[in-house]
Structure formats: structure tokens, C-alpha cells
Design an enzyme around this catalytic site. Structure first.
Site, PDB file in Angstrom:
ATOM      1  N   ASN A 191       0.803  -1.225   0.000  1.00 52.30           N
ATOM      2  CA  ASN A 191       0.000   0.000   0.000  1.00 52.30           C
ATOM      3  C   ASN A 191       0.837   1.277   0.000  1.00 52.30           C
ATOM      4  O   ASN A 191       0.283   2.369   0.074  1.00 52.30           O
ATOM      5  CB  ASN A 191      -0.945   0.009   1.209  1.00 52.30           C
ATOM      6  CG  ASN A 191      -0.209   0.004   2.539  1.00 52.30           C
ATOM      7  OD1 ASN A 191       1.013  -0.040   2.593  1.00 52.30           O
ATOM      8  ND2 ASN A 191      -0.960   0.028   3.626  1.00 52.30           N
ATOM      9  N   LYS A 192       2.152   1.148  -0.071  1.00 50.19           N
ATOM     10  CA  LYS A 192       3.019   2.323   0.032  1.00 50.19           C
ATOM     11  C   LYS A 192       3.141   3.071  -1.304  1.00 50.19           C
ATOM     12  O   LYS A 192       2.642   2.642  -2.330  1.00 50.19           O
ATOM     13  CB  LYS A 192       4.395   1.919   0.557  1.00 50.19           C
ATOM     14  CG  LYS A 192       4.373   1.403   2.000  1.00 50.19           C
ATOM     15  CD  LYS A 192       3.834   2.444   2.961  1.00 50.19           C
ATOM     16  CE  LYS A 192       3.998   2.053   4.418  1.00 50.19           C
ATOM     17  NZ  LYS A 192       3.172   0.913   4.833  1.00 50.19           N
TER      18      LYS A 192
END
Length: 374
Positions: A191-192
Site C-alpha cells: 500500500n506504500k
């Protein structure tokens, strides 16, 4: 039938990742070493500058763990940690048998409060336990008050472990986040801002620390023709396949930062006439956030939950802000210093879809929920 889900922050491939992966397969580098690992580390070092040396690891948590080890943290020590963060910032302290000492946020950056930090240090010293390290986090991509925190750390001679897991691409006074700490940490979770599917990195200005990080991350095998170990090691090195994804992602990092910041401006426009909503933003021009996640504050918990459920009904993911670590059951016995700023943020705050791959249709659906709700 529900419309397709809009995620909070989903992976966004640039297109060239496959090239590096195919090259790894072609050359049979299916291992926790290889050209992609070396290349990814060099790409990060070139991007960060400031004489950075990077070790690619299996996760940001692994980087925090190895960072604490190399700062000399052992069982019985105390480590100061920002309370308003994800549990991965604090868990490695406990891995080592040390005690986390949690410190509250300040209102502008939502990050570790300089006043509460100094109060905590003085009180722990008075109690005979000088903290071994300070873990400060750039939350949601927003830099913490670097000058103030580093000054306090130097005043009491305590190293800073900079948790920049959410802040690759952010800067403070034009210097890249991930280069301020005695040791710094990055994350490339799915999710970065960029991802390696799972992964992280330890950043240091000391080449010897980098080499020791790689040594510890590859089971601490001594130089010998047989397998010999004089200290405990870990299986924390990044694989050549994951690093290949990272090399492709580095090619689109700046574009992803621009898209995240574009989403922030979308929300700024969306909420500008809604008095009930405060959008999280940079305090001044010293701060440049990648806006990994855009977030808002509402008047109270009831309104926050009502808006979250309104989004959920339309299959749009949102998420409350981090629940402070000192309120977590697993850390209920840990010391805490502050004025409950983090608690208020948790009760009132909501993270909104912020991905670099959100479409015009996604934005229209988000807009429709907000206009209907307010």
C-alpha cells in the site's frame, strides 16, 4: 450489484517492473541477492542523496528491528516511540525485550511532540532509565518537526531511529525524508507510495552499518568455509525478484508522488466549503508531504463513523486514523507522556482513498458520497 471497490491505497505498477523480473528469471537470480537487489539499493541511494547507504530488506519492520539492534538496544532498555503510529513502529522494541515509552503528537504535523518528548526524556532519566533511542515517524507522509526533534536528541545524546515508512518522496527544508536519523527506515509494502509487494530498507550514512545490516539480515554467517555463527542472525534480506519490482517502481516514484499530491488537492477543493471538515496539510513551506494518505478531521467520533459508513455503503474504503499505541491492549502497561492529542485525532480522523491510480470515475463516486452526506 455493488460497484467495483475503491481502495484506500492500492499497488500501482509503472509497466517496466516485468522487465526486471524476467531478467532475474532468465539469469536464474531467484535468491535474496543478485543484480536487482544491488541495483535497487543503488537507485535508492541516488534518489535519497546525502551520502546514504541502503540495505534492501524483507520489510520495514525488519529494518526497524535491525536498526534498534545496531543502536545497542537490549533487554531491559527503554525506547521512546511516537504513540500515534502503526504497531510496526513499536513491536521491534518488544522483540528485543525492551520497553516502549510512548509520546504524544503535536497538532500541526500529528507527529511526535517536542515538548512531550523532552518531558519524557527528563522523567525517564530521573527514574534512572535514560532512553536508548527515539523512534520518530513521518506519519501519512508528513515530516515530523525535524529540527526540534533532532536538537532534543542531540541535547541528551540519544540516537533517532527515523521511521520514514510512509514518507518516501517527502522532504523537510528540501532534504529527503529517510536521511535525518542516525538510522532511517523505508517500507515498500503493497500500500506504500512504491511497492516491492513486501519489503523495506535500512538507510544509514555509515557504510559499516550497511555492511553489518546485510550480515545480520543473512543469518550472521561468519567468514568460514563451513556454516559458523558467532551471533544471532535473521532471514531479513530482500529477494532479487521483489527488488526487480522495486527497480521498476523507482522509475515512476516521482510520478506517483505527484499523483498523490494531486489527490490531496482534489480533497482540498472538495472540502473547501464544508466547515465541519479540516483537511490534514503541511504547516508551512518547510514541509513537503508526499500525501501518501490524505486525511481529514471531523467534529467528533459520531460524525467520523457516520461518514466512514456512508463510504462503506458505496464500496469505498476509508479508515480511521491510527489508534494510539498507548491505548492498545498489548501496550497498556507502557509509560505514556502527553496531553491526549493522539486520542482526539483517532476519534475524529478519517483516511480517504489516496492512490496514485484513482480514476476520474473514482473521484466522481467519492464526490457523490461527500455531497450527499454533507
Amino acid at each position: 450489484m455493488n460497484p467495483e471497490k475503491i481502495w484506500l491505497s492500492s499497488p500501482h505498477m509503472g509497466g517496466n517492473e516485468q522487465h526486471y523480473i524476467e531478467q532475474a528469471f532468465k539469469e536464474n537470480w531467484i535468491a535474496p541477492l543478485g543484480p536487482n537487489v544491488t541495483g535497487f539499493e543503488e537507485d535508492l541511494q541516488g534518489y535519497l542523496g546525502n551520502n546514504s547507504h541502503v540495505s534492501a530488506l524483507s520489510s520495514g519492520t525488519a529494518a526497524l528491528h535491525l536498526g534498534l539492534i545496531q543502536l545497542g538496544v537490549v533487554a531491559g532498555d527503554e525506547v521512546i516511540c511516537q504513540t500515534f503510529t502503526f504497531s510496526a513502529s513499536a513491536n521491534p522494541i518488544v522483540y528485543l525485550g525492551a520497553t516502549p515509552v510512548f509520546v504524544d503528537s503535536e497538532e500541526d504535523t500529528w507527529n511526535i511532540c517536542p515538548k512531550a518528548l523532552e518531558k519524557a526524556i527528563l522523567d525517564r532519566i530521573e527514574n534512572g532509565k535514560k532512553p536508548k533511542a527515539i523512534i520518530a515517524v513521518h506519519l501519512y507522509g508528513m515530516p515530523f518537526r525535524v529540527d526540534a526533534i533532532i536538537a532534543i536528541a542531540k541535547k541528551y545524546d540519544i540516537p533517532v531511529l527515523e521511521d520514514s515508512a510512509e514518507a518516501l518522496g517527502s522532504t523537510y527544508k528540501k532534504q529527503k525524508c529517510g536521511t535525518f536519523g542516525t538510522i532511517s527506515v523505508l517500507s515498500f509494502n503493497g500500500n506504500k507510495i512504491i511497492t516491492t509487494s513486501g519489503g523495506g530498507a535500512l538507510v544509514t550514512k555509515d557504510e559499516k552499518v550497511k555492511q553489518n545490516t546485510v550480515f545480520l539480515a543473512t543469518q550472521a554467517r561468519d567468514q568460514a568455509p563451513h556454516y559458523q555463527h558467532s551471533q544471532i542472525g535473521y532471514n531479513y534480506r530482500m529477494s532479487n525478484i521483489c527488488a526487480g519490482i522495486g527497480r521498476g517502481q523507482m522509475e515512476v516514484l516521482e510520478a506517483h508522488v505527484a499523483k498523490r499530491r494531486e489527490m490531496h488537492h482534489f480533497y482540498k477543493h472538495l472540502f473547501e466549503s464544508i466547515s465541519d471538515v479540516v483537511l490534514f496539510k503541511e504547516p508551512n513551506s518547510d514541509f513537503y508531504s508526499n500525501h501518501w494518505l490524505s486525511a481529514i478531521l471531523l467534529p467528533d467520533y459520531t460524525k467520523r463513523e457516520a461518514l466512514r459508513l456512508a463510504f462503506e455503503k458505496e464500496n469505498i474504503e476509508t479508515r480511521p486514523l491510527w489508534k494510539p499505541m498507548h491505548l492498545q491492549p498489548v501496550f497498556k502497561e507502557s509509560p505514556y507522556y502527553g496531553n491526549n492529542i493522539a486520542e482526539s485525532l483517532f476519534e475524529r480522523g478519517l483516511c480517504l482513498p489516496s492512490g496514485s491510480n484513482l480514476t476520474t470515475l473514482d473521484k466522481e463516486r467519492i464526490t457523490a458520497v461527500v455531497r450527499s452526506f454533507f
